[in-house]
Design an enzyme around this catalytic site. Structure first.
Site, mmCIF file in Angstrom:
data_model
loop_
_atom_site.group_PDB
_atom_site.id
_atom_site.type_symbol
_atom_site.label_atom_id
_atom_site.label_comp_id
_atom_site.label_asym_id
_atom_site.label_seq_id
_atom_site.Cartn_x
_atom_site.Cartn_y
_atom_site.Cartn_z
ATOM 1 N N THR A 124 0.895 -1.354 -0.254
ATOM 2 C CA THR A 124 -0.223 -0.155 -0.209
ATOM 3 C C THR A 124 0.556 1.467 -0.076
ATOM 4 O OG1 THR A 124 -1.888 1.276 0.929
ATOM 5 C CG2 THR A 124 -0.100 -0.222 2.662
ATOM 6 N N ASP A 125 0.851 1.958 -0.439
ATOM 7 C CA ASP A 125 1.042 3.684 -0.636
ATOM 8 C C ASP A 125 1.542 4.120 0.459
ATOM 9 O OD1 ASP A 125 -1.825 4.081 -0.157
ATOM 10 O OD2 ASP A 125 -1.784 5.962 -1.530
ATOM 11 N N GLU A 126 0.887 3.560 2.148
ATOM 12 C CA GLU A 126 0.157 4.099 3.372
ATOM 13 C C GLU A 126 1.965 3.602 4.339
ATOM 14 O OE1 GLU A 126 -3.111 3.689 5.203
ATOM 15 O OE2 GLU A 126 -3.467 3.739 3.573
ATOM 16 N N TYR A 149 -1.116 -0.480 10.922
ATOM 17 C CA TYR A 149 -1.426 -0.856 9.992
ATOM 18 C C TYR A 149 -0.451 -0.879 8.963
ATOM 19 C CZ TYR A 149 -3.053 -1.196 5.116
ATOM 20 O OH TYR A 149 -3.473 -1.809 3.860
ATOM 21 N N LYS A 153 2.297 -3.597 7.090
ATOM 22 C CA LYS A 153 2.987 -3.475 6.019
ATOM 23 C C LYS A 153 4.449 -3.609 5.653
ATOM 24 C CE LYS A 153 -0.455 -4.187 3.094
ATOM 25 N NZ LYS A 153 -0.798 -5.756 2.569
HETATM 26 P P1 NAD Z 1 -9.759 -6.739 3.138
HETATM 27 O O1 NAD Z 1 -9.739 -6.084 4.246
HETATM 28 O O2 NAD Z 1 -11.340 -5.965 2.495
HETATM 29 O O3 NAD Z 1 -9.777 -8.322 2.670
HETATM 30 C C1 NAD Z 1 -8.865 -9.744 3.261
HETATM 31 C C2 NAD Z 1 -9.337 -10.472 2.658
HETATM 32 O O4 NAD Z 1 -7.708 -11.120 3.796
HETATM 33 C C3 NAD Z 1 -9.984 -10.973 3.570
HETATM 34 O O5 NAD Z 1 -10.483 -11.820 2.564
HETATM 35 C C4 NAD Z 1 -9.552 -12.097 4.941
HETATM 36 O O6 NAD Z 1 -10.054 -12.931 5.066
HETATM 37 C C5 NAD Z 1 -8.575 -11.978 4.383
HETATM 38 N N1 NAD Z 1 -7.265 -13.120 5.528
HETATM 39 C C6 NAD Z 1 -7.308 -11.685 6.603
HETATM 40 N N2 NAD Z 1 -6.296 -12.186 6.545
HETATM 41 C C7 NAD Z 1 -5.492 -13.255 6.675
HETATM 42 C C8 NAD Z 1 -4.900 -14.765 7.550
HETATM 43 N N3 NAD Z 1 -4.991 -14.773 8.591
HETATM 44 N N4 NAD Z 1 -5.164 -15.697 6.200
HETATM 45 C C9 NAD Z 1 -5.561 -15.384 4.771
HETATM 46 N N5 NAD Z 1 -5.956 -14.983 4.910
HETATM 47 C C10 NAD Z 1 -6.734 -13.503 5.151
HETATM 48 O O7 NAD Z 1 -8.944 -5.971 2.032
HETATM 49 P P2 NAD Z 1 -8.362 -5.514 0.315
HETATM 50 O O8 NAD Z 1 -9.790 -3.647 0.664
HETATM 51 O O9 NAD Z 1 -9.197 -6.122 -0.419
HETATM 52 O O10 NAD Z 1 -6.453 -5.808 0.519
HETATM 53 C C11 NAD Z 1 -6.231 -6.051 0.015
HETATM 54 C C12 NAD Z 1 -5.046 -6.018 0.116
HETATM 55 O O11 NAD Z 1 -4.530 -4.727 -0.329
HETATM 56 C C13 NAD Z 1 -4.177 -5.665 1.441
HETATM 57 O O12 NAD Z 1 -3.371 -6.201 1.481
HETATM 58 C C14 NAD Z 1 -4.207 -3.959 1.405
HETATM 59 O O13 NAD Z 1 -2.659 -3.498 2.453
HETATM 60 C C15 NAD Z 1 -4.261 -3.642 0.532
HETATM 61 N N6 NAD Z 1 -4.385 -2.593 -0.179
HETATM 62 C C16 NAD Z 1 -5.375 -2.509 0.189
HETATM 63 C C17 NAD Z 1 -5.802 -0.818 -0.559
HETATM 64 C C18 NAD Z 1 -7.210 -0.053 -0.270
HETATM 65 O O14 NAD Z 1 -7.823 0.573 -0.319
HETATM 66 N N7 NAD Z 1 -8.270 -0.964 0.595
HETATM 67 C C19 NAD Z 1 -4.980 -0.155 -1.079
HETATM 68 C C20 NAD Z 1 -4.167 -0.574 -0.957
HETATM 69 C C21 NAD Z 1 -3.616 -1.336 -0.630
HETATM 70 P P1 TYD Z 2 -9.690 4.522 5.282
HETATM 71 O O1 TYD Z 2 -11.290 4.478 4.388
HETATM 72 O O2 TYD Z 2 -10.317 4.199 6.568
HETATM 73 O O3 TYD Z 2 -8.995 4.807 4.316
HETATM 74 P P2 TYD Z 2 -7.232 5.009 4.314
HETATM 75 O O4 TYD Z 2 -8.010 5.547 6.184
HETATM 76 O O5 TYD Z 2 -7.032 3.718 4.866
HETATM 77 O O6 TYD Z 2 -6.919 6.414 4.247
HETATM 78 O O7 TYD Z 2 -10.959 6.866 5.448
HETATM 79 C C1 TYD Z 2 -9.961 7.620 3.939
HETATM 80 C C2 TYD Z 2 -10.455 8.551 5.043
HETATM 81 O O8 TYD Z 2 -11.533 9.089 5.460
HETATM 82 C C3 TYD Z 2 -9.231 8.789 5.509
HETATM 83 O O9 TYD Z 2 -8.435 10.772 6.073
HETATM 84 C C4 TYD Z 2 -10.247 8.654 7.256
HETATM 85 C C5 TYD Z 2 -11.551 9.892 6.372
HETATM 86 N N1 TYD Z 2 -13.059 8.944 7.332
HETATM 87 C C6 TYD Z 2 -13.474 9.690 7.785
HETATM 88 O O10 TYD Z 2 -13.168 10.718 7.362
HETATM 89 N N2 TYD Z 2 -14.341 9.507 8.731
HETATM 90 C C7 TYD Z 2 -14.897 8.004 8.453
HETATM 91 O O11 TYD Z 2 -16.204 7.083 8.540
HETATM 92 C C8 TYD Z 2 -13.686 7.207 8.253
HETATM 93 C C9 TYD Z 2 -14.380 5.531 7.930
HETATM 94 C C10 TYD Z 2 -13.191 7.245 7.300
#
Ligand code: NAD
Ligand code: TYD
Length: 340
Positions: A124-126, A149, A153
């Site tokens: 992730t970019d985070e 988090y 990562k």
């Molecule tokens: P999510 O939380 O929706 O899904 C995570 C999945 O991983 C779930 O299906 C969960 O059951 C599974 N999981 C969790 N712990 C596990 C374990 N110990 N063993 C096996 N499976 C397990 O997450 P997401 O938003 O789909 O993100 C997927 C990936 O992409 C993550 O690695 C996250 O860091 C990365 N990512 C997410 C975003 C975003 O905006 N959501 C952006 C950049 C990168």
């Molecule tokens: P989020 O979807 O949790 O993603 P991330 O923290 O990984 O960027 O949050 C996106 C942005 O929105 C972040 O600046 C936190 C803010 N936020 C709110 O203001 N209210 C909310 O209820 C949530 C869940 C997030």
């Protein structure tokens, strides 16, 4: 191509599997997922019976479960599995260290043992922290995570790199910005705002709401992961983004307008501790070296996403009530009945 995809029952993983099955007739996928609160097999209902797809419930922190389902002949592991929500990591970080750090190492060891030719790590970019003074994240930005988090990562990325340097494992890493789209659990900003707006509930805004995120439609991220998996050189890291920076308040107002809900639902609440102010990606390297570019604008993506949530009242209700967790058990019972 045989793929071992972890975390495929979550938001991005399930969209990725759907996209691969639609675009590659020769793909075979094992979806290995622990089904935590974020794993939802209802995300995969439409493709569950595809003969090219198989679900295995298992935990990436458990080496015997991983090795038990990772067969020789797999072409790549694509690691989406993670604890992914910043607010939960602030409440309790232990699960993030277990899954995101220890779990990644278990997968790296398993990849070596089974001689898997490519390990795609979805980061992730985070991991690069907050851009408080302008500029953009690039592949050369230092790792400076601010939330548990992001720290977990970043730690995982170090282990992935170390597996390449020490053991010669073929690895690639993607660092994407904030995703949105269908099947995102309604704890993250965009699905939470849509779901609350549709029900006339308040929309919580952390702090002043002027934090900036660089939004990307989930399919664009999935296409990038696929392109990196197929084309990137060993050891590459790619930052992925769609040049769609928006302040949270702007995103929230756009969604309220799309849903037809009043702006009076906006409710300011206490800020998130350690809240990153701004993320923004310069995706030039992935565009020029891998030939990927985003296809969906923010406006199109939000319209598609709002339409999907409007049409998915049952999915939202199950996600919010926890009922989706029974789906796996019911499905399992049904399969056992069919077998006997
Ligand atoms: P999510 O939380 O929706 O899904 C995570 C999945 O991983 C779930 O299906 C969960 O059951 C599974 N999981 C969790 N712990 C596990 C374990 N110990 N063993 C096996 N499976 C397990 O997450 P997401 O938003 O789909 O993100 C997927 C990936 O992409 C993550 O690695 C996250 O860091 C990365 N990512 C997410 C975003 C975003 O905006 N959501 C952006 C950049 C990168
Ligand atoms: P989020 O979807 O949790 O993603 P991330 O923290 O990984 O960027 O949050 C996106 C942005 O929105 C972040 O600046 C936190 C803010 N936020 C709110 O203001 N209210 C909310 O209820 C949530 C869940 C997030």
């Amino acid at each position: 191509m045989k793929l071992f995809i972890t975390g495929g029952a979550g938001f991005i993983g399930s969209n990725h599997i759907r996209l691969l099955l639609a675009s590659d007739p020769d793909v075979e996928i094992v979806n290995f997922d622990a089904l935590t609160y974020a794993g939802n097999l209802e995300n995969l209902r439409d493709i569950a019976e595809d003969p090219r797809y198989r679900f295995v419930r298992g935990n990436i922190t458990n080496a015997s479960e991983v090795l038990g389902s990772l067969e020789e002949g797999v072409d790549a592991i694509v690691n989406f599995a993670a604890e992914s929500h910043v607010d939960r990591s602030i409440e309790s970080a232990a699960e993030f260290v277990l899954t995101n750090v220890a779990g990644t190492q278990v997968l790296l060891d398993a990849a070596r043992m089974r001689k898997v030719p490519r390990f795609v790590h979805v980061s992730t970019d985070e991991v690069m922290g907050s851009l408080d003074d302008g500029g953009f994240f690039t592949e050369d930005s230092p790792l400076a995570p601010n939330s548990p988090y992001a720290a977990s990562k970043a730690a995982a990325e170090h282990l992935v790199r170390a597996a390449m340097k020490t053991h010669g494992l073929d690895v690639v890493i993607t660092r994407c910005s904030n995703n949105y789209g269908p099947y995102q659990f309604p704890e993250k900003l965009i699905p939470l705002v849509i779901a609350n707006a549709m029900e006339g509930k308040i929309v919580p805004v952390y702090g002043d709401g002027l934090q900036v995120r660089d939004w990307i439609y989930v399919d664009d991220h999935c296409r990038a992961v696929d392109a990196v998996m197929r084309k990137a050189a060993t050891g590459s890291v790619y930052c992925i983004g769609a040049r769609s920076e928006r302040a949270n308040l702007e995103v929230i107002r756009t969604i309220l307008d799309a849903v037809g809900a009043p702006h009076s639902l906006i409710t300011y609440v206490s800020d998130r501790p350690g809240h990153d102010r701004r993320y923004a990606i310069d995706p030039v390297r992935v565009e020029s070296e891998v030939g990927w570019s985003p296809q969906v604008t923010f406006e199109e993506g939000i319209a598609k996403t709002v339409a999907w949530y409007r049409d998915s009242a049952e999915w939202i209700a199950h996600a919010r009530s926890g009922e989706y967790r029974e789906f796996y058990e019911k499905n399992l019972a049904w399969r056992e009945t069919m077998k006997s």
